[in-house]
Design a protein around this motif. Structure first.
Motif, PDB file in Angstrom:
ATOM      1  N   SER A   1       1.194  -0.975  -0.132  1.00  0.00           N
ATOM      2  CA  SER A   1       0.329   0.055   0.051  1.00  0.00           C
ATOM      3  C   SER A   1       0.717   1.179   0.153  1.00  0.00           C
ATOM      4  O   SER A   1       1.872   0.777   0.346  1.00  0.00           O
ATOM      5  N   ARG A   2       0.613   2.277  -0.825  1.00  0.00           N
ATOM      6  CA  ARG A   2       1.336   4.021  -0.632  1.00  0.00           C
ATOM      7  C   ARG A   2      -0.322   4.603  -0.321  1.00  0.00           C
ATOM      8  O   ARG A   2      -0.575   4.183  -0.579  1.00  0.00           O
ATOM      9  N   GLU A   3       0.329   4.872   1.180  1.00  0.00           N
ATOM     10  CA  GLU A   3      -0.566   6.875   1.371  1.00  0.00           C
ATOM     11  C   GLU A   3      -1.886   5.950   1.294  1.00  0.00           C
ATOM     12  O   GLU A   3      -3.243   6.838   1.355  1.00  0.00           O
ATOM     13  N   GLY A   4      -2.456   4.964   2.022  1.00  0.00           N
ATOM     14  CA  GLY A   4      -3.537   4.284   2.445  1.00  0.00           C
ATOM     15  C   GLY A   4      -4.135   3.600   1.261  1.00  0.00           C
ATOM     16  O   GLY A   4      -5.792   2.950   1.321  1.00  0.00           O
ATOM     17  N   GLU A   5      -3.934   3.325  -0.010  1.00  0.00           N
ATOM     18  CA  GLU A   5      -4.401   2.525  -0.899  1.00  0.00           C
ATOM     19  C   GLU A   5      -3.535   1.874  -1.135  1.00  0.00           C
ATOM     20  O   GLU A   5      -2.515   1.888  -1.499  1.00  0.00           O
ATOM     21  N   LYS A   6      -4.308   0.490  -1.254  1.00  0.00           N
ATOM     22  CA  LYS A   6      -3.149  -0.626  -1.949  1.00  0.00           C
ATOM     23  C   LYS A   6      -3.013  -0.837  -3.314  1.00  0.00           C
ATOM     24  O   LYS A   6      -3.798  -0.012  -4.603  1.00  0.00           O
ATOM     25  N   LYS A   7      -2.342  -1.210  -3.525  1.00  0.00           N
ATOM     26  CA  LYS A   7      -1.567  -0.887  -5.347  1.00  0.00           C
ATOM     27  C   LYS A   7      -1.280  -2.536  -5.560  1.00  0.00           C
ATOM     28  O   LYS A   7      -0.763  -2.785  -6.668  1.00  0.00           O
ATOM     29  N   LEU A   8      -0.326  -3.615  -4.383  1.00  0.00           N
ATOM     30  CA  LEU A   8      -1.020  -4.938  -5.057  1.00  0.00           C
ATOM     31  C   LEU A   8      -0.419  -5.610  -4.283  1.00  0.00           C
ATOM     32  O   LEU A   8      -0.086  -5.411  -3.092  1.00  0.00           O
ATOM     33  N   VAL A   9      -1.343  -6.741  -4.481  1.00  0.00           N
ATOM     34  CA  VAL A   9      -1.643  -8.493  -3.466  1.00  0.00           C
ATOM     35  C   VAL A   9      -0.755  -9.223  -4.471  1.00  0.00           C
ATOM     36  O   VAL A   9      -0.522  -9.753  -5.164  1.00  0.00           O
ATOM     37  N   VAL A  10       0.258 -10.145  -3.585  1.00  0.00           N
ATOM     38  CA  VAL A  10       0.791 -11.052  -3.737  1.00  0.00           C
ATOM     39  C   VAL A  10       0.907 -11.772  -2.837  1.00  0.00           C
ATOM     40  O   VAL A  10       0.646 -12.162  -1.752  1.00  0.00           O
ATOM     41  N   GLU A  11       0.028 -13.353  -3.143  1.00  0.00           N
ATOM     42  CA  GLU A  11      -0.176 -14.586  -3.283  1.00  0.00           C
ATOM     43  C   GLU A  11       1.194 -15.291  -3.064  1.00  0.00           C
ATOM     44  O   GLU A  11       1.413 -15.723  -3.973  1.00  0.00           O
ATOM     45  N   VAL A  12       1.858 -15.855  -2.344  1.00  0.00           N
ATOM     46  CA  VAL A  12       3.199 -16.902  -1.583  1.00  0.00           C
ATOM     47  C   VAL A  12       2.402 -17.796  -1.344  1.00  0.00           C
ATOM     48  O   VAL A  12       2.047 -18.510  -0.154  1.00  0.00           O
ATOM     49  N   ILE A  13       2.588 -19.609  -2.581  1.00  0.00           N
ATOM     50  CA  ILE A  13       1.216 -20.296  -2.202  1.00  0.00           C
ATOM     51  C   ILE A  13       2.003 -21.708  -2.156  1.00  0.00           C
ATOM     52  O   ILE A  13       3.156 -22.053  -3.417  1.00  0.00           O
ATOM     53  N   SER A  14       1.663 -22.900  -2.164  1.00  0.00           N
ATOM     54  CA  SER A  14       2.264 -24.408  -2.817  1.00  0.00           C
ATOM     55  C   SER A  14       1.673 -24.716  -3.814  1.00  0.00           C
ATOM     56  O   SER A  14       0.306 -23.976  -4.111  1.00  0.00           O
ATOM     57  N   THR A  15       1.932 -25.724  -5.019  1.00  0.00           N
ATOM     58  CA  THR A  15       1.574 -26.137  -6.058  1.00  0.00           C
ATOM     59  C   THR A  15       0.511 -26.634  -5.436  1.00  0.00           C
ATOM     60  O   THR A  15      -0.183 -27.098  -6.523  1.00  0.00           O
ATOM     61  N   LYS A  16       0.387 -27.355  -4.185  1.00  0.00           N
ATOM     62  CA  LYS A  16      -0.505 -27.566  -4.069  1.00  0.00           C
ATOM     63  C   LYS A  16      -1.965 -27.554  -3.862  1.00  0.00           C
ATOM     64  O   LYS A  16      -3.038 -28.169  -4.054  1.00  0.00           O
ATOM     65  N   THR A  17      -2.303 -26.171  -3.502  1.00  0.00           N
ATOM     66  CA  THR A  17      -3.086 -25.483  -3.647  1.00  0.00           C
ATOM     67  C   THR A  17      -3.959 -24.836  -4.643  1.00  0.00           C
ATOM     68  O   THR A  17      -3.330 -24.958  -5.914  1.00  0.00           O
ATOM     69  N   SER A  18      -5.150 -24.989  -4.880  1.00  0.00           N
ATOM     70  CA  SER A  18      -5.710 -24.387  -5.749  1.00  0.00           C
ATOM     71  C   SER A  18      -6.703 -23.017  -5.483  1.00  0.00           C
ATOM     72  O   SER A  18      -7.917 -22.951  -5.439  1.00  0.00           O
ATOM     73  N   PRO A  19      -5.854 -21.919  -4.413  1.00  0.00           N
ATOM     74  CA  PRO A  19      -7.090 -20.597  -4.322  1.00  0.00           C
ATOM     75  C   PRO A  19      -7.729 -20.427  -5.337  1.00  0.00           C
ATOM     76  O   PRO A  19      -6.219 -19.438  -6.372  1.00  0.00           O
ATOM     77  N   TYR A  20      -8.265 -19.781  -5.563  1.00  0.00           N
ATOM     78  CA  TYR A  20      -8.582 -18.715  -6.960  1.00  0.00           C
ATOM     79  C   TYR A  20      -9.367 -17.420  -6.096  1.00  0.00           C
ATOM     80  O   TYR A  20      -9.864 -16.276  -6.894  1.00  0.00           O
ATOM     81  N   LYS A  21     -10.004 -17.412  -4.708  1.00  0.00           N
ATOM     82  CA  LYS A  21     -10.922 -16.173  -4.785  1.00  0.00           C
ATOM     83  C   LYS A  21     -10.307 -14.715  -4.304  1.00  0.00           C
ATOM     84  O   LYS A  21     -10.827 -13.775  -5.044  1.00  0.00           O
ATOM     85  N   LEU A  22      -9.073 -14.693  -3.888  1.00  0.00           N
ATOM     86  CA  LEU A  22      -8.114 -13.915  -3.791  1.00  0.00           C
ATOM     87  C   LEU A  22      -7.813 -13.119  -5.284  1.00  0.00           C
ATOM     88  O   LEU A  22      -8.248 -11.693  -5.497  1.00  0.00           O
ATOM     89  N   ARG A  23      -7.490 -13.655  -5.687  1.00  0.00           N
ATOM     90  CA  ARG A  23      -6.916 -13.285  -7.425  1.00  0.00           C
ATOM     91  C   ARG A  23      -8.975 -12.606  -7.563  1.00  0.00           C
ATOM     92  O   ARG A  23      -7.577 -11.521  -8.599  1.00  0.00           O
ATOM     93  N   LYS A  24      -9.578 -13.947  -7.968  1.00  0.00           N
ATOM     94  CA  LYS A  24     -10.484 -13.249  -8.666  1.00  0.00           C
ATOM     95  C   LYS A  24     -10.973 -11.890  -7.937  1.00  0.00           C
ATOM     96  O   LYS A  24     -11.997 -10.775  -8.782  1.00  0.00           O
ATOM     97  N   ASP A  25     -10.872 -11.814  -6.388  1.00  0.00           N
ATOM     98  CA  ASP A  25     -11.553 -10.566  -5.555  1.00  0.00           C
ATOM     99  C   ASP A  25     -10.784  -9.626  -6.577  1.00  0.00           C
ATOM    100  O   ASP A  25     -10.723  -8.334  -6.342  1.00  0.00           O
ATOM    101  N   CYS A  26      -8.900  -9.404  -6.335  1.00  0.00           N
ATOM    102  CA  CYS A  26      -8.279  -7.997  -6.893  1.00  0.00           C
ATOM    103  C   CYS A  26      -8.431  -8.431  -8.707  1.00  0.00           C
ATOM    104  O   CYS A  26      -8.668  -6.982  -8.209  1.00  0.00           O
ATOM    105  N   ARG A  27      -8.921  -9.205  -8.733  1.00  0.00           N
ATOM    106  CA  ARG A  27      -9.273  -8.830 -10.461  1.00  0.00           C
ATOM    107  C   ARG A  27     -10.748  -7.688 -10.438  1.00  0.00           C
ATOM    108  O   ARG A  27     -10.985  -6.831 -10.915  1.00  0.00           O
ATOM    109  N   ALA A  28     -11.774  -7.616  -9.484  1.00  0.00           N
ATOM    110  CA  ALA A  28     -13.028  -7.057  -9.884  1.00  0.00           C
ATOM    111  C   ALA A  28     -12.714  -5.748  -8.725  1.00  0.00           C
ATOM    112  O   ALA A  28     -13.339  -4.772  -9.375  1.00  0.00           O
ATOM    113  N   GLN A  29     -11.494  -6.094  -8.370  1.00  0.00           N
ATOM    114  CA  GLN A  29     -10.935  -4.396  -8.040  1.00  0.00           C
ATOM    115  C   GLN A  29     -10.381  -4.422  -8.462  1.00  0.00           C
ATOM    116  O   GLN A  29     -10.177  -2.367  -8.273  1.00  0.00           O
TER     117      GLN A  29
END
Length: 185
Positions: free
Chosen positions: A124-152
């Motif tokens: 974040s910069r000056e209270g505004e989100k600029k980027l979300v980075v997810e560090v995950i295992s290849t064994k997981t299949s999360p999509y919600k966070l990426r989808k939420d970021c794209r929507a925003q």
């Protein structure tokens, strides 16, 4: 819900998850290929270290030392600082790297995600989100966070900490993260 979930219920969800995971891996492979192509255009040799080990600790035979590699992927660990030769856990490595390189310009919040071994970093910069980075295992299949970021309209990156042959070199993580932050200005 995805197409197969709508058609086949719970069984279709597994197909949707598998397709999503395949798409994620294809995107990540394309990113690595782009970096390798850039290196080749600049006529830079791939780094090599004959005494390298894969992330799993198994010895790499000398016959693969001539195999193609990018600056952050391939069968031979690059000599450059990376996640696996740092001596740190994956979360310590990414936290230290992000703080060292980006903390002077961004506030970086980190969160361990419950129910799975993953970290989420919010820049974040000056209270505004600029980027979300997810560090995950290849064994997981999360999509919600990426989808939420794209929507925003918020830039999103994903790094895998346990993908064999993907080294997460300091230069690669820094370059890719900086590029994503450039989109979030």
């Amino acid at each position: 819900m995805g197409l197969f979930s709508n058609l086949f219920g719970k069984g279709g969800k597994e197909i949707d998850d598998a397709l999503g995971k395949m798409k994620d891996l294809a995107e990540d492979m394309a990113n690595y290929a782009d970096e390798d192509e850039r290196r080749l255009r600049q006529n830079k040799p791939a780094p090599a270290d004959s005494e390298s080990l894969s992330y799993s600790g198994s010895a790499i035979s000398s016959s693969v030392s001539d195999a193609p590699s990018g600056d952050s992927w391939g069968p031979v660990m690059p000599a450059e600082p990376n996640q696996f030769n740092s001596g740190l856990s994956y979360d310590e490595y990414f936290t230290n790297l992000f703080n060292e390189v980006f903390a002077s310009s961004y506030q970086i919040d980190s969160e361990r995600v419950r129910n799975r071994k993953a970290m989420v970093y919010t820049f974040s910069r000056e209270g505004e989100k600029k980027l979300v980075v997810e560090v995950i295992s290849t064994k997981t299949s999360p999509y919600k966070l990426r989808k939420d970021c794209r929507a925003q309209g918020l830039p999103y990156l994903r790094y895998y900490y346990d993908h064999d042959g993907w080294w997460n070199t300091k230069s690669y993580v820094t370059r890719r993260t900086a590029k994503a932050l450039g989109k979030g200005k």
